[in-house]
Design a protein around this motif. Sequence first.
Motif, PDB file in Angstrom:
ATOM      1  N   ASN A 119      12.430  26.604 -30.899  1.00 48.55           N
ATOM      2  CA  ASN A 119      11.009  26.563 -30.502  1.00 48.55           C
ATOM      3  C   ASN A 119      10.474  25.139 -30.480  1.00 48.55           C
ATOM      4  O   ASN A 119       9.286  24.928 -30.268  1.00 48.55           O
ATOM      5  N   THR A 120      11.358  24.168 -30.708  1.00 48.42           N
ATOM      6  CA  THR A 120      10.903  22.774 -30.772  1.00 48.42           C
ATOM      7  C   THR A 120      11.953  21.855 -30.158  1.00 48.42           C
ATOM      8  O   THR A 120      13.123  21.930 -30.533  1.00 48.42           O
ATOM      9  N   ILE A 121      11.509  21.021 -29.231  1.00 46.72           N
ATOM     10  CA  ILE A 121      12.393  19.969 -28.714  1.00 46.72           C
ATOM     11  C   ILE A 121      11.716  18.640 -29.026  1.00 46.72           C
ATOM     12  O   ILE A 121      10.501  18.506 -28.898  1.00 46.72           O
ATOM     13  N   GLY A 122      12.510  17.685 -29.455  1.00 50.22           N
ATOM     14  CA  GLY A 122      11.948  16.367 -29.734  1.00 50.22           C
ATOM     15  C   GLY A 122      12.948  15.296 -29.342  1.00 50.22           C
ATOM     16  O   GLY A 122      14.068  15.594 -28.916  1.00 50.22           O
TER      17      GLY A 122
ATOM     18  N   LEU B 200      18.177  10.397 -28.600  1.00 54.24           N
ATOM     19  CA  LEU B 200      18.756  11.683 -28.194  1.00 54.24           C
ATOM     20  C   LEU B 200      17.758  12.811 -28.400  1.00 54.24           C
ATOM     21  O   LEU B 200      16.972  12.797 -29.359  1.00 54.24           O
ATOM     22  N   LEU B 201      17.824  13.805 -27.536  1.00 56.16           N
ATOM     23  CA  LEU B 201      16.957  14.979 -27.721  1.00 56.16           C
ATOM     24  C   LEU B 201      17.518  15.838 -28.849  1.00 56.16           C
ATOM     25  O   LEU B 201      18.728  15.868 -29.086  1.00 56.16           O
ATOM     26  N   PHE B 202      16.623  16.540 -29.539  1.00 57.69           N
ATOM     27  CA  PHE B 202      17.091  17.522 -30.526  1.00 57.69           C
ATOM     28  C   PHE B 202      16.328  18.821 -30.325  1.00 57.69           C
ATOM     29  O   PHE B 202      15.223  18.830 -29.768  1.00 57.69           O
ATOM     30  N   ALA B 203      16.960  19.930 -30.736  1.00 48.69           N
ATOM     31  CA  ALA B 203      16.305  21.244 -30.691  1.00 48.69           C
ATOM     32  C   ALA B 203      16.419  21.870 -32.068  1.00 48.69           C
ATOM     33  O   ALA B 203      17.494  21.862 -32.673  1.00 48.69           O
ATOM     34  N   ILE B 204      15.303  22.366 -32.575  1.00 48.56           N
ATOM     35  CA  ILE B 204      15.321  23.036 -33.877  1.00 48.56           C
ATOM     36  C   ILE B 204      14.517  24.336 -33.754  1.00 48.56           C
ATOM     37  O   ILE B 204      13.837  24.559 -32.755  1.00 48.56           O
ATOM     38  N   ASN B 205      14.645  25.169 -34.782  1.00 56.99           N
ATOM     39  CA  ASN B 205      13.871  26.412 -34.786  1.00 56.99           C
ATOM     40  C   ASN B 205      13.030  26.477 -36.059  1.00 56.99           C
ATOM     41  O   ASN B 205      13.579  26.633 -37.157  1.00 56.99           O
ATOM     42  N   THR B 206      11.739  26.307 -35.910  1.00 52.65           N
ATOM     43  CA  THR B 206      10.875  26.322 -37.100  1.00 52.65           C
ATOM     44  C   THR B 206      10.287  27.719 -37.321  1.00 52.65           C
ATOM     45  O   THR B 206       9.520  27.920 -38.260  1.00 52.65           O
ATOM     46  N   ASP B 207      10.650  28.681 -36.455  1.00 50.15           N
ATOM     47  CA  ASP B 207      10.124  30.042 -36.620  1.00 50.15           C
ATOM     48  C   ASP B 207      10.733  30.750 -37.838  1.00 50.15           C
ATOM     49  O   ASP B 207      10.089  31.587 -38.458  1.00 50.15           O
TER      50      ASP B 207
ATOM     51  N   GLY C 181      13.232  34.927 -28.326  1.00 53.50           N
ATOM     52  CA  GLY C 181      13.491  33.900 -29.313  1.00 53.50           C
ATOM     53  C   GLY C 181      12.829  34.170 -30.657  1.00 53.50           C
ATOM     54  O   GLY C 181      13.439  33.952 -31.714  1.00 53.50           O
ATOM     55  N   ALA C 182      11.596  34.653 -30.631  1.00 53.93           N
ATOM     56  CA  ALA C 182      10.891  34.900 -31.897  1.00 53.93           C
ATOM     57  C   ALA C 182      11.592  36.012 -32.665  1.00 53.93           C
ATOM     58  O   ALA C 182      11.751  35.942 -33.896  1.00 53.93           O
ATOM     59  N   ALA C 183      12.051  37.049 -31.941  1.00 55.13           N
ATOM     60  CA  ALA C 183      12.731  38.173 -32.592  1.00 55.13           C
ATOM     61  C   ALA C 183      14.035  37.700 -33.232  1.00 55.13           C
ATOM     62  O   ALA C 183      14.383  38.097 -34.348  1.00 55.13           O
ATOM     63  N   ARG C 184      14.748  36.856 -32.535  1.00 54.64           N
ATOM     64  CA  ARG C 184      16.006  36.330 -33.077  1.00 54.64           C
ATOM     65  C   ARG C 184      15.759  35.596 -34.393  1.00 54.64           C
ATOM     66  O   ARG C 184      16.481  35.774 -35.369  1.00 54.64           O
TER      67      ARG C 184
ATOM     68  N   MET D  33       1.825  32.544 -39.634  1.00 54.77           N
ATOM     69  CA  MET D  33       3.174  32.217 -39.159  1.00 54.77           C
ATOM     70  C   MET D  33       3.103  31.079 -38.135  1.00 54.77           C
ATOM     71  O   MET D  33       3.917  30.153 -38.150  1.00 54.77           O
ATOM     72  N   PHE D  34       2.085  31.183 -37.300  1.00 51.79           N
ATOM     73  CA  PHE D  34       1.909  30.172 -36.268  1.00 51.79           C
ATOM     74  C   PHE D  34       1.688  28.787 -36.895  1.00 51.79           C
ATOM     75  O   PHE D  34       2.309  27.791 -36.510  1.00 51.79           O
ATOM     76  N   LEU D  35       0.805  28.739 -37.894  1.00 48.72           N
ATOM     77  CA  LEU D  35       0.531  27.447 -38.549  1.00 48.72           C
ATOM     78  C   LEU D  35       1.776  26.915 -39.253  1.00 48.72           C
ATOM     79  O   LEU D  35       2.056  25.716 -39.214  1.00 48.72           O
ATOM     80  N   ALA D  36       2.517  27.839 -39.873  1.00 40.87           N
ATOM     81  CA  ALA D  36       3.713  27.412 -40.617  1.00 40.87           C
ATOM     82  C   ALA D  36       4.746  26.802 -39.668  1.00 40.87           C
ATOM     83  O   ALA D  36       5.356  25.769 -39.982  1.00 40.87           O
ATOM     84  N   GLN D  37       4.937  27.404 -38.506  1.00 36.79           N
ATOM     85  CA  GLN D  37       5.922  26.816 -37.577  1.00 36.79           C
ATOM     86  C   GLN D  37       5.390  25.515 -36.964  1.00 36.79           C
ATOM     87  O   GLN D  37       6.137  24.577 -36.733  1.00 36.79           O
ATOM     88  N   ALA D  38       4.055  25.456 -36.755  1.00 41.37           N
ATOM     89  CA  ALA D  38       3.463  24.243 -36.170  1.00 41.37           C
ATOM     90  C   ALA D  38       3.578  23.063 -37.143  1.00 41.37           C
ATOM     91  O   ALA D  38       3.850  21.934 -36.730  1.00 41.37           O
ATOM     92  N   ARG D  39       3.377  23.328 -38.441  1.00 45.38           N
ATOM     93  CA  ARG D  39       3.482  22.238 -39.428  1.00 45.38           C
ATOM     94  C   ARG D  39       4.864  21.604 -39.386  1.00 45.38           C
ATOM     95  O   ARG D  39       5.023  20.391 -39.419  1.00 45.38           O
ATOM     96  N   ARG D  40       5.874  22.474 -39.310  1.00 44.59           N
ATOM     97  CA  ARG D  40       7.251  21.952 -39.291  1.00 44.59           C
ATOM     98  C   ARG D  40       7.542  21.204 -37.981  1.00 44.59           C
ATOM     99  O   ARG D  40       8.327  20.258 -37.965  1.00 44.59           O
TER     100      ARG D  40
END
Length: 537
Positions: free
Chosen positions: A350-353, A359-366, A391-394, A512-519
């Motif tokens: 849910n996050t690309i940076g 280099l690009l990275f992808a992580i999942n903060t969900d 993705g959220a269900a996974r 949940m939304f805030l928690a994933q956004a913080r990360r």
Amino acid sequence: MAYAAEVTLIAVAIPVPAAAAISRAIESARAAKAQGADLVEWRVDSLAEDPDGPTAIATLVRDSPMPCIVTVRDEREGGAFSGSDEERIAMWIAASEVIPAPAYIDVELSTYHTRSSIREAINRIAHAKSTQGKSAHAVDQPRIILSFHDYSGRAPGLSARVAEMWADPGSAISKVVWTARTVRDNLEAFELLRMRAKPTIALCMGEHGLMSRVLAPKFGGFLTYARIDEHGTAPGQPTTHELIADWNFRAITPRTKVYGVVGFPIAHSRSPAIHNAWFRAANVDARMFAMAVAPVWESFKATMAEMFESPVLDFFGAAVTVGHKQHAIRFVEEAGGVVDPRAKRIGAANTIGRGADGLLFAINTDVDAVIDALAGAAMRGKRALVLGAGGAARAAAFGIASAGASVVIANRTMNRAEQVAEQLARAAGDSPALDVRAMELSALGSQRFDIVVNCTSVGMEGGGASSENPLPRGVRLDDSSVVLDAVYAPAVTPLLAHAAACGSRCVGGFEMFLAQARRQFEAWTGSPPPTGGPPCY
Ligand code: ATR
């Protein structure tokens, strides 16, 4: 050579259809000035066809609380004027005889080039050396804005028209405005600003064009338009207050970094409001925009590639949501970036940076966000139902099963649920096998679950099924069940209303939304978002 940067002005366009509307229009301009606008554009399309038009425009210009642009917009370019050249010319002459005269007169490129009487009249006005009054000094005459508008999309030959405007010695400012077909059109507006040979306005209209309006100062745009009420004069204009207070417009610099939240639908997303408030509180020179990108791989890939590869946008990351979480993994892999092993295992990010190494990275903060949101709910040995197979269900199934629960995944499309269950149940790398299986929604019957998490978009404001409950009717909930709805707008979804009626503990998606956004914020900036006062969202 590109034109030197200057401060980008905020202009409000105010329609004045008749002489009777003048005092209200002046009041609106005063209010916009008080909010921080620098210029007012008097849109006098219909007034120009009124016999009293010249007297009325003189009053408007004289009483204008800010420097003004006088515009009689032709029907063929989205305006309401269908009168004669003489009527237009009479308006311009009346306006320019006022001291001080309007700062600018806007005329469409098409009119200017095809009508010699218009061209001659406007050049005479702009280049007259007036010494009216007792002053020995010349009085400033209006400068000409040559403009081109396309409400239906991007006209072919756009750059040639802009080049034509730049080359015209009689005009001081060039303006090009078109309706963005996708968020990618903004990049062309930025490119035009960067290449400008004279002061230029390049803006995109519509839901995809906000970025061009807000980021105009990053590229040295001459001005951006703001609306004074809910209508505005072109689709997609923010208000002056939104530009200044929410977007911190005056602090945008050539170095401002850009982030996006990518999904479909996306208009409801609170991510821009939250991240922008955090960026501001933490003194990070960055802005996030909602980017509606059709939920297919090709659109995601094309959008992300253009954003990340743009040499001028300074695009540093994306929050990835509905429809694209699996695409995020594929994109970063294909770009030679680094996909976090947990995101890889889940098959969704849910996050690309962009890391310090470029280099690009992808992580999942969900994953951690689901566990945070269910804080206190016992997991070991419990039965959980995850609705959805995106993705959220996974992430939810992975997080809950990793904490020791047995997870059932049910989804409208059964084979997607089966794929998720199969992928998560299998041990991979350092990750052990998990107790996850798929079931048909219709086969859930009257089973009872300790934990239910909705990861479909059913119940989401603005989605196609906003009034529906994703939980099949027979499934039992009771006062020892916990129900989390990842949908956070509205705060009380049909599922949560049902769960509350069953006496279950309800957890809204906002936590949940805030928690994933913080990360996400921490992954992008290296520090957690500032604590203290709540961000203004
Ligand atoms: P995300 O990655 O954010 O989880 P997604 O991959 O688009 O988003 O997943 C959306 C989920 O909502 C999917 O499980 C989808 O079901 P399908 O796999 O059958 O498409 C589910 N969903 C969306 N609209 C739905 C609807 N009207 N009824 C039931 N399920 C729906």
